[in-house]
Design a protein around this motif. Structure first.
Motif, PDB file in Angstrom:
ATOM      1  N   LYS A 174      -2.914   1.116  -6.775  1.00  0.00           N
ATOM      2  CA  LYS A 174      -1.462   0.983  -6.803  1.00  0.00           C
ATOM      3  C   LYS A 174      -1.058   0.516  -8.192  1.00  0.00           C
ATOM      4  O   LYS A 174      -1.660  -0.408  -8.752  1.00  0.00           O
ATOM      5  N   VAL A 210      -0.877   5.353  -5.700  1.00  0.00           N
ATOM      6  CA  VAL A 210       0.554   5.227  -5.431  1.00  0.00           C
ATOM      7  C   VAL A 210       1.213   4.587  -6.641  1.00  0.00           C
ATOM      8  O   VAL A 210       0.734   3.572  -7.154  1.00  0.00           O
ATOM      9  N   SER A 212       4.606   2.815  -7.585  1.00  0.00           N
ATOM     10  CA  SER A 212       5.873   2.264  -7.111  1.00  0.00           C
ATOM     11  C   SER A 212       6.942   2.494  -8.172  1.00  0.00           C
ATOM     12  O   SER A 212       6.653   2.541  -9.370  1.00  0.00           O
ATOM     13  N   SER A 218       8.631   5.859  -4.068  1.00  0.00           N
ATOM     14  CA  SER A 218       7.328   5.859  -4.717  1.00  0.00           C
ATOM     15  C   SER A 218       6.763   7.272  -4.726  1.00  0.00           C
ATOM     16  O   SER A 218       7.241   8.160  -3.995  1.00  0.00           O
ATOM     17  N   ALA A 220       2.970   9.292  -4.359  1.00  0.00           N
ATOM     18  CA  ALA A 220       1.591   9.078  -3.916  1.00  0.00           C
ATOM     19  C   ALA A 220       0.778  10.343  -4.105  1.00  0.00           C
ATOM     20  O   ALA A 220       1.252  11.451  -3.808  1.00  0.00           O
ATOM     21  N   VAL A 229       7.454   9.158  -1.398  1.00  0.00           N
ATOM     22  CA  VAL A 229       7.403   8.194  -0.293  1.00  0.00           C
ATOM     23  C   VAL A 229       8.752   7.495  -0.227  1.00  0.00           C
ATOM     24  O   VAL A 229       9.109   6.712  -1.103  1.00  0.00           O
ATOM     25  N   ILE A 264      -0.267   4.025   3.589  1.00  0.00           N
ATOM     26  CA  ILE A 264       0.792   4.070   2.577  1.00  0.00           C
ATOM     27  C   ILE A 264       2.147   3.809   3.216  1.00  0.00           C
ATOM     28  O   ILE A 264       2.987   3.089   2.656  1.00  0.00           O
ATOM     29  N   THR A 268       4.453   0.656   2.250  1.00  0.00           N
ATOM     30  CA  THR A 268       5.835   0.847   1.813  1.00  0.00           C
ATOM     31  C   THR A 268       6.787   0.015   2.653  1.00  0.00           C
ATOM     32  O   THR A 268       7.717  -0.619   2.130  1.00  0.00           O
ATOM     33  N   LEU A 297       6.667  10.697   4.027  1.00  0.00           N
ATOM     34  CA  LEU A 297       5.863  11.257   2.938  1.00  0.00           C
ATOM     35  C   LEU A 297       6.182  12.743   2.863  1.00  0.00           C
ATOM     36  O   LEU A 297       5.823  13.515   3.759  1.00  0.00           O
TER      37      LEU A 297
END
Length: 320
Positions: A174, A210, A212, A218, A220, A229, A264, A268, A297
């Motif tokens: 991340k 991922v 952010s 985000s 991914a 995301v 994920i 989130t 997603l």
């Protein structure tokens, strides 16, 4: 197992009503991640080095977090900070980073984290507040040894520590879009630039990534496909700590044997809920569960880029 090599003592001065309040908490990235993982019902072993007067205060505070605390006691002092939060703009009164760990202390901490990590399905590698406290090579070796022996390594790192885990190959990474830009991995925060950075990180050693993106969705990279995301926007009380809660949510689901997509989505949800509260790594598990189904997603784009393999895209877009 959460590797938190240098936790910090956080002292905050607050005044929510007529009386001034002083709060003492353990802090640092690994501590906040461990707190959220524990909140989600997953047992955590926290491996840390503590020393000096600050370390003596930190140890019982860390034990009260509900983690299985494993400590090596160091001769030099742990770090901490004092913040005054009585105004709209919090003021930093003092910030003591602590001292770098000695060679002997690093050996002891490495052996401790390796032993505990080998007993865990997932190992989360967090960074110290001051990068110079722990050498990059500790992260490289720990990632290699844990990964080679079956532990899923989750990392939320930057700078030299990030390069070190990529060298050994990490299961899940991340990172924030600010870190990508600051380190020259992306020119700006456009989807095109962040997507290119995702594939480059994958080619460098991160199996899944991922990124952010503050208040924006985000991105991914999972199984060679980039996803956006997204979830309903919530009112922000404190924007800090969302990234650590996201990493923690991913780790908690993977530790329970869940799939990466669910991990994920849970991460989130945990990050989104954290910003509605005051306090890093906090959130009611039932509230997080209620948000997971609202996280989406969605495959990003439908152009030629999506038809290229990660290796092809990394080869075409890698920097010289």
């Amino acid at each position: 197992m959460v590797f938190a090599p240098a936790p910090r003592l956080t002292v905050t001065i607050d005044q929510p009503s007529d009386e001034v309040e002083i709060h003492l908490h353990p802090g640092g990235q690994g501590v906040w991640q461990a707190r959220m993982i524990t909140s989600l019902g997953t047992p955590v072993t926290l491996c840390a080095a503590l020393g000096g007067e600050i370390g003596k205060v930190l140890e019982p505070l860390l034990s009260s977090e509900g983690v299985d605390l494993k400590v090596i006691h160091r001769e030099s002092s742990s770090g901490g900070y004092v913040h005054d939060n009585r105004s709209a703009e919090p003021a930093e009164i003092a910030d003591v980073p602590g001292h770098p760990l000695s060679r002997h202390e690093l050996d002891e901490l490495y052996n401790l984290a390796l032993g505990e990590g080998l007993r865990a399905r997932v190992s989360v590698l967090s960074g110290p507040g001051e990068p110079s406290l722990v050498p990059d090579d500790i992260y490289r070796r720990l990632t290699a040894d844990l990964g080679a022996n079956g532990s899923l390594v989750v990392a939320d790192l930057s700078g030299g520590h990030l390069r070190a885990v990529l060298e050994s190959g990490v299961h899940f990474l991340k990172i924030s879009h600010e870190e990508l830009i600051r380190e020259g991995r992306a020119d700006d925060d456009s989807d095109e630039e962040l997507t290119r950075a995702l594939y480059e990180l994958h080619a460098s050693g991160a199996e899944s990534v991922v990124v952010s993106h503050a208040e924006r969705p985000s991105l991914a990279l999972v199984d060679g496909q980039v996803f956006e995301v997204s979830m309903p926007r919530l009112q922000v009380a404190d924007p800090h700590g969302a990234g650590d809660s996201m990493t923690a949510g991913v780790a908690a689901v993977l530790a329970a044997g869940g799939d990466l997509a669910t991990a994920i989505r849970t991460g989130t949800a945990a990050g989104a809920l954290n910003v509605t509260r005051h306090g890093y790594g906090t959130g009611r598990p039932d509230s997080i569960a209620g948000l997971v189904d609202r996280v989406r997603l969605t495959p990003l784009g439908s152009g030629r880029q999506d038809r290229l393999t990660p290796d092809q895209l990394a080869g075409r877009t890698a920097r010289p």
